[in-house]
Design an enzyme around this catalytic site. Structure first.
Site, mmCIF file in Angstrom:
data_model
loop_
_atom_site.group_PDB
_atom_site.id
_atom_site.type_symbol
_atom_site.label_atom_id
_atom_site.label_comp_id
_atom_site.label_asym_id
_atom_site.label_seq_id
_atom_site.Cartn_x
_atom_site.Cartn_y
_atom_site.Cartn_z
ATOM 1 N N ASN A 108 -9.987 0.470 0.106
ATOM 2 C CA ASN A 108 -8.532 0.525 0.062
ATOM 3 C C ASN A 108 -8.060 0.072 -1.321
ATOM 4 O OD1 ASN A 108 -5.784 0.078 0.297
ATOM 5 N ND2 ASN A 108 -5.910 -0.981 2.256
ATOM 6 N N CYS B 19 0.811 -1.226 0.000
ATOM 7 C CA CYS B 19 0.000 0.000 0.000
ATOM 8 C C CYS B 19 0.842 1.272 0.000
ATOM 9 C CB CYS B 19 -0.949 -0.001 1.195
ATOM 10 S SG CYS B 19 -2.190 -1.285 1.055
ATOM 11 N N HIS C 40 -2.919 7.530 2.669
ATOM 12 C CA HIS C 40 -3.361 6.247 2.110
ATOM 13 C C HIS C 40 -4.718 5.935 2.730
ATOM 14 C CE1 HIS C 40 -3.828 2.184 0.986
ATOM 15 N NE2 HIS C 40 -3.554 1.682 2.177
#
Ligand code: COA
EC number: 2.3.1.180
Length: 323
Positions: free
Chosen positions: A280, A114, A250
């Site tokens: 996500n 990520c 993020h």
């Protein structure tokens, strides 16, 4: 004269198909209320069968190049972050290069889960500030939906697909001020995706092909680590918390985002949040959020933006920039 990396253009792409929490509740034992309360997520976009990391990257990249008024042929370098590449090799960056009709500039992938976009941005910035590149395309693109176990309620609620891109250009005007990247492989078992093609975990059953996560452990380390990287970033630049105009985090979980905003003493109106609509999207989440806020006029030229990410590895990082 100083040489900075300035963001010349941004782009983003989300697949058309939207999956709501209620849709997921038809398959696993969960509810809209539970998912919203624990994660802030309401829906996510899921790629169509013919879409791939490179096809979505192309759309985001073309948008970013158009915004920068730059021909793809002018690029010196393409750096693409993904954990869901079209092929193990060649790199998805090479596939994107072909799609853009460019030849000969270097193109490679970065894999930092990520945090991939921040790692890719950091590398691009080093190339530009060292004078080794002047125009760099940086992309984050993911088809997480192909790595999710749709029967595992603790992970299937979290992820979505999409792509985001920025074009960086060398400039004498202030752009990226600093990037900070870190990793700690001791945490690898808390969040990972096995590779069935490798000899380590290649039993080939469904479980060996999907994301494994110990969510509450990941959550705790993420909150503490992101707090520390915010301090590190501001200290290195001699800035106060109040100097930051926008946080572009993020997008993993609204509670992690809120904790970082609190640490920065930044009201949520100054935080770009897309996790509710997109879930996500791993390495795509920061460039997607940044692109959205640039296009709708929230983030303006001259403002100071802090980006931060945390993910599998663990790998985490930040970037402070003047837009
Ligand atoms: N719906 C309903 N119940 C669920 C559920 C769901 N979708 N997922 C898990 N549960 C249950 C668990 O089975 C557990 O039940 P039990 O107490 O009977 O065993 C209970 O909820 C609590 O589970 P826990 O994992 O402790 O919940 P949590 O508050 O930590 O929330 C996450 C789970 C995944 C939402 C949260 O840990 C999280 O977001 N972690 C970070 C993950 C992340 O961001 N990963 C990517 C990093 S880049």
């Amino acid at each position: 004269m100083s040489r900075y990396s300035r963001i010349a253009g941004t782009g983003g792409y989300l697949p058309k198909q939207v999956v709501t929490n209620d849709d997921l509740a038809k398959r696993v034992e969960t509810s809209d209320d539970w998912i919203i309360e624990r994660t802030g997520i309401r829906r996510r976009h899921i790629a169509a069968p013919e879409e791939t990391a490179s096809s979505m990257a192309e759309i985001a990249a073309r948008q970013a190049l158009e915004a920068a008024a730059m021909d793809p042929g002018a690029l010196d370098l393409i750096i693409l972050a993904t954990s869901s590449p079209d092929r193990v090799f060649p790199s998805t960056a090479c596939l994107l290069q072909q799609r853009l009709g460019v030849r000969s500039c270097a193109a490679f992938d970065v894999q930092a889960a990520c945090s991939g976009f921040i790692f890719a941005l950091s590398i691009a910035d080093q190339y530009i500030s060292a004078g080794n590149a002047s125009r760099v395309l940086v992309v984050g693109t993911e088809v997480n939906s192909r790595s999710v176990d749709w029967d595992d309620r603790s992970t299937c609620i979290l992820f979505g697909d999409g792509a985001g891109a920025v074009v960086l250009e060398a400039s004498s005007e202030l752009g990226i001020m600093s990037t900070h990247i870190h990793s700690d492989g001791h945490y690898q078992d808390l969040l990972y995706l096995p590779n069935p093609a490798s000899n380590g975990e290649g039993s080939g059953n469904d479980e060996s092909r999907t994301i494994r996560m110990q969510g509450s452990e990941v959550f705790k380390v993420a909150v503490n680590t992101l707090g520390r990287i915010v301090d590190e970033t501001l200290e290195q630049n001699g800035l106060q918390k109040s100097d930051v105009d926008w946080l572009v985090p993020h997008q993993a979980n609204i509670r992690i985002i809120t904790a970082t905003a609190k640490k920065l003493q930044l009201p949520m109106e100054r935080v770009v949040v897309t996790v509710d609509e997109q879930g996500n999207t791993s390495s795509a989440s920061i460039p997607l959020a940044f692109d959205e806020a640039v296009r709708d006029g929230r983030i303006k030229r001259g403002q100071t933006v802090l980006m931060e990410a945390f993910g599998g590895g663990f790998a985490w990082g930040s970037a402070l920039l003047r837009y």
